[in-house]
Design a protein around this motif. Structure first.
Motif, PDB file in Angstrom:
ATOM      1  N   GLY A  37       0.807  -1.233   0.000  1.00  0.00           N
ATOM      2  CA  GLY A  37       0.000   0.000   0.000  1.00  0.00           C
ATOM      3  C   GLY A  37       0.833   1.273   0.000  1.00  0.00           C
ATOM      4  O   GLY A  37       1.953   1.309  -0.534  1.00  0.00           O
ATOM      5  N   ASP A  38       0.285   2.318   0.644  1.00  0.00           N
ATOM      6  CA  ASP A  38       0.911   3.644   0.616  1.00  0.00           C
ATOM      7  C   ASP A  38       2.339   3.645   1.151  1.00  0.00           C
ATOM      8  O   ASP A  38       3.165   4.468   0.737  1.00  0.00           O
ATOM      9  N   ALA A  39       2.632   2.742   2.095  1.00  0.00           N
ATOM     10  CA  ALA A  39       3.977   2.691   2.684  1.00  0.00           C
ATOM     11  C   ALA A  39       5.025   2.380   1.614  1.00  0.00           C
ATOM     12  O   ALA A  39       6.195   2.747   1.747  1.00  0.00           O
ATOM     13  N   PHE A  93       4.038   2.820  -2.074  1.00  0.00           N
ATOM     14  CA  PHE A  93       3.786   3.635  -3.264  1.00  0.00           C
ATOM     15  C   PHE A  93       4.064   5.125  -3.048  1.00  0.00           C
ATOM     16  O   PHE A  93       4.487   5.804  -3.969  1.00  0.00           O
ATOM     17  N   ASP A  94       3.825   5.630  -1.848  1.00  0.00           N
ATOM     18  CA  ASP A  94       4.068   7.065  -1.607  1.00  0.00           C
ATOM     19  C   ASP A  94       5.554   7.425  -1.738  1.00  0.00           C
ATOM     20  O   ASP A  94       5.907   8.282  -2.547  1.00  0.00           O
ATOM     21  N   ASN A 106       6.777   6.773  -5.470  1.00  0.00           N
ATOM     22  CA  ASN A 106       6.369   7.788  -6.444  1.00  0.00           C
ATOM     23  C   ASN A 106       7.102   9.109  -6.210  1.00  0.00           C
ATOM     24  O   ASN A 106       7.441   9.809  -7.173  1.00  0.00           O
ATOM     25  N   GLN A 107       7.398   9.409  -4.941  1.00  0.00           N
ATOM     26  CA  GLN A 107       8.153  10.613  -4.634  1.00  0.00           C
ATOM     27  C   GLN A 107       9.576  10.507  -5.212  1.00  0.00           C
ATOM     28  O   GLN A 107      10.084  11.453  -5.835  1.00  0.00           O
ATOM     29  N   LYS A 122       3.251   7.623 -13.358  1.00  0.00           N
ATOM     30  CA  LYS A 122       2.683   7.219 -12.072  1.00  0.00           C
ATOM     31  C   LYS A 122       2.887   5.710 -11.905  1.00  0.00           C
ATOM     32  O   LYS A 122       2.726   4.943 -12.847  1.00  0.00           O
ATOM     33  N   VAL A 157       1.444   2.506  -9.935  1.00  0.00           N
ATOM     34  CA  VAL A 157       0.198   2.142  -9.242  1.00  0.00           C
ATOM     35  C   VAL A 157       0.141   0.636  -8.978  1.00  0.00           C
ATOM     36  O   VAL A 157       0.786  -0.146  -9.677  1.00  0.00           O
TER      37      VAL A 157
END
Lengths: 314, 314
Positions: free
Chosen positions: B268-270, B272-273, B276-277, B293, B295
């Motif tokens: 998850g975000d842990a 992908f965030d 992507n940064q 992007k 995903v």
């Protein structure tokens, strides 16, 4: 079918009519004047093309004008977003051309144009999937899939020199570190040649090129051919990194052939024999994966013009 | 239009009819029996498919049978040349199927099948050019260009895990050193997690997984979320190498999107965030190059079946 192919470079702009068999008509050229506003350069170019088409009596035969240009382009809109070499910024090339000439205009990156030329009419002409790498100041690339140029979103893919081969490695002009270009360009070979010369003042490389500032890409090839061990080591390392980058493209694309162009690719068997050997020994996936041959480009300086015109022959 | 999609794995073989909107019909499966001769396995599979088609009353509606399979394949001839996972060697899958069923058969690599599924009906469905990376035991890849699967010569391209990111780096299962897979697979993450645990016995990673042999891909994510510095360092390094590999594929293909699947992609975000940064900060070519992007995949375990069937919907 006949199209105009144009190759824009930092010292001159060259062009010619090219037919769909790859035959190049009489050529034209105009100097690239540094500092001149891009819009003026493009207007002059379009006027030159107009005169050329008239003089060649091709008015009713031209299907389009293809232009190969260095820099970051928006190929869908025919814009040069940014070209470091040409000092152009958001230049609407296709729009300016259309004010002067009634033909469709297509833009592509200069490395892509050269690749399409080689793919259609040069070293790749018998094949479907071709990767071309231009080993010059930088490393340019082109991807041809089923005979067609693949350019990616907005035409901004195909940056084959800008793939990291060594995380945290040599700095690259693109801002990342360790790019293929930073190991496989002529610039990289010259950098390593100079390092080896400074480390060994008795190397034959000093005989081949007594002035270190004037060292070119051929110095290691000449000195290695004469048995110089320092030169041979530079060459072996160059071939290793070039080979690793090429193997990457073999595994990604499994192309029919990889074509090398640019100054370094003129080194002949001294480059291609050990390079092909390196790649053969590391071919992926047991015996069942087809080997990929690496071959020199065939069209020389005409590849860009021919390929730019070939944008209309796909 | 309806096709049968089959996903062959080392523990079971799964399949279903799939229509051209991506709708999956009732599923079937049979165990993969290790040690059974491949020809017998394929005959049983073909008989199962025959019964399934009869039971579902689809005899006149099936346009073909698509099969995703791990290993080195000759997709043009429908042969599995070699599959380490399945212990198959030169198995003529398409020929055996054709003895039992009257439909055309297409084979593709399992990673390719999953990629085509995601591209047509999952995370990539609004886009033209899609790269998918499966972060599992190894790193599988798939290339979708203009909505079509690109497989390379004999279907042996798309080995996106086997591109060197660190010349002379970590050994890879393919025989080369420093491949993307050797840094970005779940196996690589687990290897580095164990190393960090052994180097710091007070790390929270030991709380998350007291038995080092049982460490999985989630341990660093859980420990880092609780503020463990050793785990955070492993995660940062993992994201750096994964990011560098992904940036390479951005520069080569400039795709519309990159889709990640496999166990790690469930973080998850842990994941992908920061990923992507990392990619955004290193985007190629000034402001004018479109960002890519990254995903997560959307179809889960069905992607292989759906994509195998979609070989007939291109």
């Amino acid at each position: 079918m006949i199209a105009i192919g144009i190759d824009i470079g930092g010292t001159s702009i060259k062009g010619a009519a090219v037919d769909s068999n790859g035959r190049v008509y009489e050529k034209f050229s105009l100097p690239f004047i540094k500092g001149e506003p891009g819009e003026i350069t493009i207007r002059k170019l379009a006027e030159t093309v107009k005169e050329y088409i008239g003089a060649q009596k091709l008015d009713n035969k031209i299907v389009g004008i293809g232009i190969g240009c260095p820099g970051t382009l928006d190929v869908e809109k025919g814009i040069v977003n940014y070209s470091n070499n040409l000092c152009w910024n958001e230049l609407h090339v296709a729009d300016i051309f259309k004010e002067i000439l009634p033909y469709p205009v297509r833009l592509t990156n200069d490395a892509n144009a050269a690749s399409l030329g080689e793919a259609k009419f040069g070293a790749g002409k018998s094949y479907e999937t071709i990767i071309m790498l231009t080993l010059g100041t930088g490393v340019g690339g082109g991807i041809i899939i089923n005979g067609k140029l693949f350019e990616g979103n907005q035409g901004k893919g195909g940056e084959l020199g800008h793939t990291v081969l060594v995380v945290d490695g040599e700095p690259c002009t693109c801002g990342r570190k360790g790019c293929f270009e930073a190991y496989s360009s002529a610039t990289a070979l010259i950098r390593e040649t100079k390092k080896a010369m400074l480390a060994n003042k008795r190397s034959l490389m000093w005989k081949v090129s007594p002035e270190i500032e004037l060292v070119g890409g051929r110095v290691v090839f000449e000195a290695a051919a004469q048995g110089d061990k320092s030169a041979q080591k530079v060459l072996d390392t160059y071939i290793k990194y070039l080979g690793e980058g090429i193997l990457n493209y073999c595994n990604i694309f499994r192309p029919n052939v990889i074509v090398l162009s640019g100054g370094i690719a003129n080194a002949g068997d001294a480059l291609f024999d050990p390079l092909n050997q390196y790649i053969k020994e590391r071919n992926y996936g047991y015996q069942s994966t087809p080997e990929v041959k690496v071959v020199p480009a065939e069209l020389g300086y005409d590849s860009g013009k021919i390929g730019a015109a070939a944008l209309f022959f796909e």
